[in-house]
Design a protein around this motif. Sequence first.
Motif, PDB file in Angstrom:
ATOM      1  N   GLU A  15       0.704  -1.229   0.393  1.00 47.42           N
ATOM      2  CA  GLU A  15      -0.615  -0.198  -0.064  1.00 47.42           C
ATOM      3  C   GLU A  15       0.945   1.089   0.149  1.00 47.42           C
ATOM      4  OE1 GLU A  15      -2.501  -1.043   3.195  1.00 47.42           O
ATOM      5  OE2 GLU A  15      -4.054  -1.715   1.915  1.00 47.42           O
ATOM      6  N   SER A  16       1.700   1.824   0.409  1.00 42.42           N
ATOM      7  CA  SER A  16       2.531   2.354   1.552  1.00 42.42           C
ATOM      8  C   SER A  16       3.585   2.549  -0.111  1.00 42.42           C
ATOM      9  CB  SER A  16       3.987   2.298   2.254  1.00 42.42           C
ATOM     10  OG  SER A  16       4.778   3.566   2.212  1.00 42.42           O
ATOM     11  N   ARG A  20       3.591   6.246  -3.129  1.00 42.72           N
ATOM     12  CA  ARG A  20       4.734   6.569  -3.279  1.00 42.72           C
ATOM     13  C   ARG A  20       4.751   6.733  -4.812  1.00 42.72           C
ATOM     14  NH1 ARG A  20       6.754   3.521   0.480  1.00 42.72           N
ATOM     15  NH2 ARG A  20       8.478   2.576  -0.934  1.00 42.72           N
ATOM     16  N   ASN A  21       4.311   5.419  -5.369  1.00 41.30           N
ATOM     17  CA  ASN A  21       5.050   5.673  -6.947  1.00 41.30           C
ATOM     18  C   ASN A  21       3.988   5.428  -8.104  1.00 41.30           C
ATOM     19  OD1 ASN A  21       8.145   4.963  -5.951  1.00 41.30           O
ATOM     20  ND2 ASN A  21       6.989   3.707  -4.566  1.00 41.30           N
ATOM     21  N   ALA A  33      12.809  -4.726   1.145  1.00 38.49           N
ATOM     22  CA  ALA A  33      12.035  -4.555   2.045  1.00 38.49           C
ATOM     23  C   ALA A  33      12.008  -5.599   3.018  1.00 38.49           C
ATOM     24  CB  ALA A  33      10.248  -3.266   1.435  1.00 38.49           C
ATOM     25  N   MET A  34      11.160  -6.452   2.911  1.00 38.56           N
ATOM     26  CA  MET A  34      10.855  -7.172   3.820  1.00 38.56           C
ATOM     27  C   MET A  34      12.340  -8.414   4.621  1.00 38.56           C
ATOM     28  SD  MET A  34       7.541  -6.906   4.050  1.00 38.56           S
ATOM     29  CE  MET A  34       7.924  -5.565   3.914  1.00 38.56           C
ATOM     30  N   ILE A  65       0.612  -6.205  -9.331  1.00 33.31           N
ATOM     31  CA  ILE A  65       0.155  -6.576  -8.461  1.00 33.31           C
ATOM     32  C   ILE A  65      -1.036  -5.258  -7.393  1.00 33.31           C
ATOM     33  CG2 ILE A  65      -0.146  -7.946  -5.184  1.00 33.31           C
ATOM     34  CD1 ILE A  65       3.402  -8.494  -5.808  1.00 33.31           C
ATOM     35  N   ASP A  66      -2.053  -5.802  -7.390  1.00 35.90           N
ATOM     36  CA  ASP A  66      -3.109  -4.614  -7.471  1.00 35.90           C
ATOM     37  C   ASP A  66      -3.674  -5.388  -6.043  1.00 35.90           C
ATOM     38  OD1 ASP A  66      -3.461  -3.566  -9.474  1.00 35.90           O
ATOM     39  OD2 ASP A  66      -4.041  -5.044 -10.635  1.00 35.90           O
ATOM     40  N   ILE A  67      -3.198  -3.851  -4.652  1.00 35.47           N
ATOM     41  CA  ILE A  67      -3.853  -4.527  -3.200  1.00 35.47           C
ATOM     42  C   ILE A  67      -5.548  -3.998  -3.932  1.00 35.47           C
ATOM     43  CG2 ILE A  67      -4.526  -3.473  -1.313  1.00 35.47           C
ATOM     44  CD1 ILE A  67      -1.841  -4.643  -1.524  1.00 35.47           C
TER      45      ILE A  67
END
Length: 201
Positions: A15-16, A20-21, A33-34, A65-67
């Motif tokens: 989501e973040s 941002r992008n 990131a993880m 990838i779509d939230i």
Amino acid sequence: MAVTRRQKEIIDFLESFVSRNGYSPSFEEIARAMGLKSLATVHKHVTNLEKKGLLDRVHNRSRSIDILPPGTRTRSSDRLPLAGRIAAGLPVETAENSETISLRDVVGNRDVFALEVKGDSMRDEHIINGDYVLVERARTARQGEIVVALVHGSETTLKRFYSEGNMIRLQPANTEMEPIFVPAAHVAIQGRVLGVLRKYR
């Protein structure tokens, strides 16, 4: 549906990142990131989140990838098995296929709504009464696109769009019907048609 701590962290990162992008991260970016060393682990988490209906993705396409927002999040049962391809000409060999398809595979992350068609003004485009059109929200259209147009602020219609000077021609796809000519100031585009759904029973 319950998610693990790691899955929640991935959802929050997605989501973040998208905020941002404006596009989704790659598996490599998720792994970094993880703090994960294995892309297979990322793939496992993403697949599990997809099965839980928290995100969707178009397979065989990068950054897809779509939230899914709450309220529109779907169950995995909303996906249909993509059993292969069917010939509309010469017969082709069939084969087992484990792929699936959903409406999101067709529309991606675009802002799309559906409308039920009433009438036969677009029948020569194979859009008939009772069909459902998938419409991408838009305020502009290119010449010849099939649009949902608001006319005189009160009536909507499904037609092909043509700008002709200070007039708009809304062209039906039915030889028995005449085009509609409206001053450009009195026409507002509400969306462009992406596809058609038809139910036979």
